[in-house]
Design an enzyme around this catalytic site. Structure first.
Site, mmCIF file in Angstrom:
data_model
loop_
_atom_site.group_PDB
_atom_site.id
_atom_site.type_symbol
_atom_site.label_atom_id
_atom_site.label_comp_id
_atom_site.label_asym_id
_atom_site.label_seq_id
_atom_site.Cartn_x
_atom_site.Cartn_y
_atom_site.Cartn_z
ATOM 1 N N LYS A 18 16.089 -12.858 13.094
ATOM 2 C CA LYS A 18 16.440 -13.504 11.633
ATOM 3 C C LYS A 18 15.458 -14.663 11.322
ATOM 4 C CE LYS A 18 19.316 -16.252 9.262
ATOM 5 N NZ LYS A 18 20.321 -17.406 9.521
ATOM 6 N N ALA A 65 24.535 -17.577 4.501
ATOM 7 C CA ALA A 65 24.845 -19.065 4.764
ATOM 8 C C ALA A 65 25.567 -19.747 3.483
ATOM 9 C CB ALA A 65 23.384 -19.359 4.693
ATOM 10 N N GLY A 66 26.210 -20.547 3.749
ATOM 11 C CA GLY A 66 26.990 -21.375 2.570
ATOM 12 C C GLY A 66 28.275 -20.854 2.319
ATOM 13 N N ASN A 87 28.615 -18.604 9.841
ATOM 14 C CA ASN A 87 28.777 -19.400 11.092
ATOM 15 C C ASN A 87 29.749 -20.527 11.042
ATOM 16 O OD1 ASN A 87 26.269 -20.360 13.731
ATOM 17 N ND2 ASN A 87 28.644 -20.846 13.457
ATOM 18 N N THR A 88 29.257 -21.385 10.468
ATOM 19 C CA THR A 88 30.051 -22.635 10.143
ATOM 20 C C THR A 88 31.388 -22.457 9.762
ATOM 21 O OG1 THR A 88 27.999 -23.779 9.378
ATOM 22 C CG2 THR A 88 29.778 -25.174 9.453
ATOM 23 N N GLY A 120 25.615 -24.580 6.077
ATOM 24 C CA GLY A 120 26.742 -25.486 6.529
ATOM 25 C C GLY A 120 27.479 -26.019 5.448
HETATM 26 C C1 LIG Z 1 23.715 -19.336 12.385
HETATM 27 C C2 LIG Z 1 22.765 -19.139 11.190
HETATM 28 O O1 LIG Z 1 22.070 -18.100 11.276
HETATM 29 C C3 LIG Z 1 22.587 -20.169 10.077
HETATM 30 O O2 LIG Z 1 21.543 -20.532 9.981
HETATM 31 C C4 LIG Z 1 23.253 -18.909 8.965
HETATM 32 O O3 LIG Z 1 22.337 -19.446 8.102
HETATM 33 C C5 LIG Z 1 24.700 -19.670 8.694
HETATM 34 O O4 LIG Z 1 24.963 -20.444 7.795
HETATM 35 P P1 LIG Z 1 26.417 -21.069 7.658
HETATM 36 O O5 LIG Z 1 26.865 -21.950 8.864
HETATM 37 O O6 LIG Z 1 26.170 -21.835 6.525
HETATM 38 O O7 LIG Z 1 27.630 -19.810 7.474
#
Ligand SMILES: CC(=O)[C@@H](O)[C@H](O)COP(=O)(O)O
Length: 270
Positions: free
Chosen positions: A108, A196-197, A218-219, A169
């Site tokens: 990635k 993300a986001g 992730n976050t 995040g």
């Molecule tokens: C873990 C990872 O690859 C992050 O860089 C991803 O882009 C997830 O982003 P969030 O934490 O906002 O879900």
């Protein structure tokens, strides 16, 4: 849902570089309260692909060992990432080390261009993607919803694109639904993953309803009060969004249309 539709929905898998998976949720592995909660969240999410940062692995030798053991025991595929890399050189070197450590050509690719938004440096991203593909990598580029950049990534040899929903995040969800919809329409045959986001399950469901192939987050799970329950909620939302897409949603209209047809006139109070 009739039996046929149910069968179709269950056979609904997604393919990345020839690897077929059932779950359309890709999960990040950073920031969990404990390794045990991470393992349980991965299980609850049903994910088959987790993304792992090389920096985290080499940085914390001891916990890195147990972390790696957990991932191995869960039997999920690993998608190493170049999180935090800001230059082409740094990203390429990190990818090369990750390939050696994790034994996979998948990467990635993140080349971060700006600190406040952590948005991709799309110029560096295209350059790094080109170098890595030439070197045999299968690249999952973290990009924006810019179609020109997307075309260049595909020309560079990327067979998957991962446009951002919002800054990493931030939990803001899909900042530019128009851009994401355009991207889906423009690349009907390319696996597209919103990355993300994403903050809450309804954001993920919305991405799936738009026709996205999967969501990476992730976050939102790691920082939830109950990560395991949140992982499960995301899994269900992603399935619901995908199922809704297959079910072919109704047209949106400006004016009302009575949902209960009225025949004749009721005679009341006589
Ligand atoms: C873990 C990872 O690859 C992050 O860089 C991803 O882009 C997830 O982003 P969030 O934490 O906002 O879900």
């Amino acid at each position: 849902m009739d039996a046929m539709t149910e069968k179709t929905a269950h056979a609904d898998t997604v393919e990345f570089y020839g690897a077929r998976v059932n779950s359309r949720l890709l999960l990040g592995t950073a920031q969990y309260p404990s390794p045990a909660i991470l393992a349980e969240a991965i299980r609850a999410s049903g994910t088959e692909i987790v993304t792992v940062s090389l920096r985290r692995e080499s940085g914390v030798a001891k916990s890195g060992q147990s972390f790696w053991q957990i991932i191995r025991d869960l039997g999920v595929k690993v998608l190493p990432n170049t999180a935090g890399c800001k230059t082409v050189k740094e990203a390429v070197t990190t990818a090369e080390m990750a390939r050696e450590l994790f034994g996979t050509p998948w990467v990635k690719l993140e080349v971060i261009g700006e600190d406040d938004t952590l948005q991709p440096d799309v110029f560096g991203l295209v350059e790094a993607a080109r170098m890595l593909v030439r070197d045999g990598f299968q690249v999952f580029p973290y990009t924006t919803e810019d179609l020109v950049v997307a075309e260049k990534l595909i020309s560079a040899g990327c067979e998957v694109l991962m446009p951002w929903g919002a800054p990493i995040g931030s939990g803001r969800g899909l900042n530019n639904p128009y851009g994401l919809r355009s991207m889906r329409a423009h690349f009907p045959g390319i696996p597209l993953v919103v990355d993300a986001g994403v903050g809450v399950p309804s954001h993920a469901a919305a991405a799936m309803e738009m026709g996205y192939d999967a969501v990476l987050l992730n976050t939102a799970v790691a920082k939830a009060g109950d990560p395991v329950r949140m992982a499960r909620a995301f899994a269900r939302a992603i399935e619901a969004g995908r199922e809704a897409l297959i079910a072919d949603p109704m047209e949106v209209r400006d004016m009302a249309a009575p949902s209960t047809p009225v025949m004749g006139r009721a005679v009341l109070g006589q």
